[in-house]
Design a protein around this motif. Sequence first.
Motif, PDB file in Angstrom:
ATOM      1  N   LEU A  24       0.827  -1.203   0.000  1.00  0.00           N
ATOM      2  CA  LEU A  24       0.000   0.000   0.000  1.00  0.00           C
ATOM      3  C   LEU A  24       0.866   1.260   0.000  1.00  0.00           C
ATOM      4  O   LEU A  24       0.549   2.256  -0.676  1.00  0.00           O
ATOM      5  N   ILE A  25       1.970   1.221   0.738  1.00  0.00           N
ATOM      6  CA  ILE A  25       2.861   2.386   0.792  1.00  0.00           C
ATOM      7  C   ILE A  25       3.519   2.610  -0.560  1.00  0.00           C
ATOM      8  O   ILE A  25       3.609   3.746  -1.050  1.00  0.00           O
ATOM      9  N   LEU A  26       3.963   1.539  -1.209  1.00  0.00           N
ATOM     10  CA  LEU A  26       4.679   1.660  -2.482  1.00  0.00           C
ATOM     11  C   LEU A  26       3.774   2.047  -3.643  1.00  0.00           C
ATOM     12  O   LEU A  26       4.262   2.518  -4.670  1.00  0.00           O
ATOM     13  N   THR A  27       2.452   1.820  -3.500  1.00  0.00           N
ATOM     14  CA  THR A  27       1.535   2.121  -4.609  1.00  0.00           C
ATOM     15  C   THR A  27       0.624   3.295  -4.272  1.00  0.00           C
ATOM     16  O   THR A  27      -0.520   3.356  -4.719  1.00  0.00           O
ATOM     17  N   ARG A  28       1.146   4.227  -3.462  1.00  0.00           N
ATOM     18  CA  ARG A  28       0.338   5.366  -3.072  1.00  0.00           C
ATOM     19  C   ARG A  28       0.029   6.302  -4.224  1.00  0.00           C
ATOM     20  O   ARG A  28      -0.986   6.991  -4.227  1.00  0.00           O
ATOM     21  N   ALA A  29       0.870   6.325  -5.209  1.00  0.00           N
ATOM     22  CA  ALA A  29       0.692   7.256  -6.328  1.00  0.00           C
ATOM     23  C   ALA A  29      -0.614   6.969  -7.063  1.00  0.00           C
ATOM     24  O   ALA A  29      -1.001   5.813  -7.244  1.00  0.00           O
ATOM     25  N   ALA A  30      -1.288   8.044  -7.506  1.00  0.00           N
ATOM     26  CA  ALA A  30      -2.569   7.888  -8.190  1.00  0.00           C
ATOM     27  C   ALA A  30      -2.438   7.076  -9.469  1.00  0.00           C
ATOM     28  O   ALA A  30      -3.358   6.365  -9.870  1.00  0.00           O
ATOM     29  N   SER A  31      -1.273   7.195 -10.135  1.00  0.00           N
ATOM     30  CA  SER A  31      -1.068   6.478 -11.388  1.00  0.00           C
ATOM     31  C   SER A  31      -1.009   4.967 -11.197  1.00  0.00           C
ATOM     32  O   SER A  31      -1.122   4.207 -12.157  1.00  0.00           O
ATOM     33  N   LEU A  32      -0.807   4.524  -9.959  1.00  0.00           N
ATOM     34  CA  LEU A  32      -0.698   3.086  -9.667  1.00  0.00           C
ATOM     35  C   LEU A  32      -1.984   2.518  -9.063  1.00  0.00           C
ATOM     36  O   LEU A  32      -1.973   1.445  -8.469  1.00  0.00           O
TER      37      LEU A  32
END
Length: 888
Positions: A415-423
């Motif tokens: 969850l931390i690594l995919t925080r970006a909206a693009s992900l």
Amino acid sequence: MSNKHSDRRRFYLTYLILFLFLYYICFQIFFARNGKSYIWSVDGMETQYNKFVYFGLLVKNSIRTHSIPLWDMAIGYGSDIRTFLGDCLFDPFVWLFAVTPSAVSEHLFDLIVMLKIGLSGIAFATWCRSRGHQNYAVLLGALIYAFSGTVMIGFKQEAFLNIFYIFPFLMIGVDRIWEHRSGKLFIFMLVWCFCNSYYFSLMAVIFLLAHALIRFLTGQKRSLREFGYLIARFMASGTIAFLLAIGLILPDVMVILQTDRLSFKRVIPTFYEHWFNGNVLAGIIGTYDMGTDCIVGICSVALVLLILMLVGVRKQVRVKLEVLALTACLFIPYVGHVLNGFNYSTNRWIWAWLLAVTYATVLVLEGLESLRLIHYGLTAAVLLAYALVVKEYYHIWSADFKWPLLIAAVFLGMLILTRAASLKKARQVLCLLCLIASLWTSACYYLTWRGDRYIYQEQNAGTALGAAVSDSKSMLLGMPDLKQTRYETFLPRLRNSSMITGTNGYDYYNSYYNNDIDKYHSQLGVMTPYFATAYLNLNSRSVLEHLNATKYYIAEKGKEGWIPYGYDKLVKTRENMSLYTTDAKVSMIHSSTKAISEADYLKMDLDEREQALAQAVVLSDPSQTPKSDVKLYDTKVPYEIGQKDPGLQVQGNQFSASKDKQAVTLNFHREIPANGELLVELDNLQNVGDTLASYDIHMQAYHGNQIVGDSLLSAATYHSHMYGNKHNWLANLGYINVPVDRLKITFRNAGTYSVDQLKIVHRSKDTLDSLLKTIDYNAKDLTIDNNRISAEIEQKEDGYTMLAVPYSKGWKAQIDGHPAEILKVDNAFMAVSMPAGTHHLSLSYQPPYVREGLAFTGALLILILIVNAGLGRRKRANEKNINHGSVL
């Protein structure tokens, strides 16, 4: 509108595909690999599968014969069918047994469990979608709700799954009332809930009231007047639902209210024990069976999302309060006591906790984009603290805790690594994959990898019907008088199975139990199971066997010593069992010219009561009891304390065993003669200090170094949820045909035990013959069907004709065509006063309270329809007047 329908179809199709996949990898693969069905070998077989098969056979037979059986002698001593099947009648899934062959009943049971688990997820999703939540969040929430460890209780108690899918629909009804919409769905679901289970309905009502109060305090501002209006609507709708339901379940309610089980002494601790709290806390991330038929567990992903909800999501104060309050209640015994109807403490209400927790995960899944790095940091800190508390304070660090914890850490990192909206899309896929891994791990460890391997408790696949229709009962095929007599056996068998084969046994297990029969057993010290809701046999006590019309006895090869006296005529034999009968006449009807009062009866010792029953009937009304004397034949055996194991102390009638399996020997002053029953009476047996929940005491009779008789007593204290308030026991060590010189008593559990009296009784062959001869079987042409009993009675002198049939207000009697009063005798059975001479006795049965209940519900329903129609006309008239006024 078409887009909305398309979206709904797409959502439920996606759920169905994921459900079937998860069901296979989480459940079905383990059951199939181990050759198991979804039927728990204890309650699952005895109180569910057997009842469902019987229900199906009953409906099919009723359709075929165009008649409805109302009473069945093959249910325990005999029972009202309606109340015995009360929890089946309002479960639509159980009706499938009525339209399918019994040969596929096991597969049908498995299918029903799967359907109910799937429907639970659908119900949860429907509730969330009705609140406008996002499909993706709802989908994952529905999977958590359907596959959590808590739902796995369905593999032990299939009926417990009903509340999982009923309550979310009930919550939709609550939302509609709260939004000033129709209350029809709320009323309908609450009626169904009441009819399905009065037990879970109590919990549901309490939670609904608490939810309404919290919703008012934490939701949008409403005036007290508006809140009062909403509460009034809830109360009115709830009252209507209750009144509609009470008419349908009135027979069940009356049975429950008449049981002593509700008043048994209970000691509710302030807190649970340390080890229990630790296992519950650790089980939240995986799965832990808390006992008393409840399981705690969500999964790793759900726990992480729950923590994120608590530390990161703003607003949603109501949901947070509900989650925290319900979680805290898991550790408070008194909450379980109240929600269990002020009975023993249990967390069977955990379905409500699961609903609140799962709903919280839906909310946080919708708001993941709004969470900041600090929220994830706080979640990691809370997760670490959780792990440390479980490991260091509760000393739990097993694989079924470590692996889910690892998955939780991986999921949080993802969850931390995919925080970006693009992900976002990648995060959604990874969330689903982590959820699948999390649910599979919890199921895998609980079902197969734990030391106790829960799945081994399930019935072997393909054996359920054969176990119900056991080989022992097939020994009775072709035997005469099966409808007018009973059979007995000590062979392993399932309770509630005789009713499937239509044979009259003593096996019974049901929450809607007959309190009179339980009292009859308790007052005679019958060593049937120590809980009130079940029994199996009469312990081979010859007098009781004859009084209750036992005609046949099925004995296991090598254990013929358990055969009651007089049942020595071999009928047939098989590889591992033999069928015996008695030459003596036995019948469901016998007469007596004597009667004693209940007060005098209860003053007697247990063995004396049994002798009294052979000679007289026991009447509770002193005004109806003539003065009668009964003869007491038994010989009391004097003894002295002999050899004791080291560490076992005896002080008076108190025995203290310092460790398990310590024994004491009682030496008889003189040798007990051969040929007779050896009985050991223990009055007011107590585990001093109630340090144990249950305990076993083994008694063995010796002739020299040879064990010639034995009996195992299993008892419970009020610390056990199976406690039946039984403290007086009369153990039968069997009919012994050699002299006996001593008795060995082994306390299998360390502890201190006390008795008011330990009495050893010898009932000789001559005594047995005398007692059995006093039983006057005076009925001819006896006919017993499901609703009627008839016989020709030859009464030698004025007295009583007794039926070994449980007393019920539904029975009506006639003597020679004239109404006769039915007396309750021996605290459990029926009798009529019979004048001397030859008379025709007939009894007919109609279930009590059924007509009254249906009439009440029908009348109320008609009244509601009339009022609703009147309000509808008034509403239309008002609308017409308003429209007419606007034209002017």
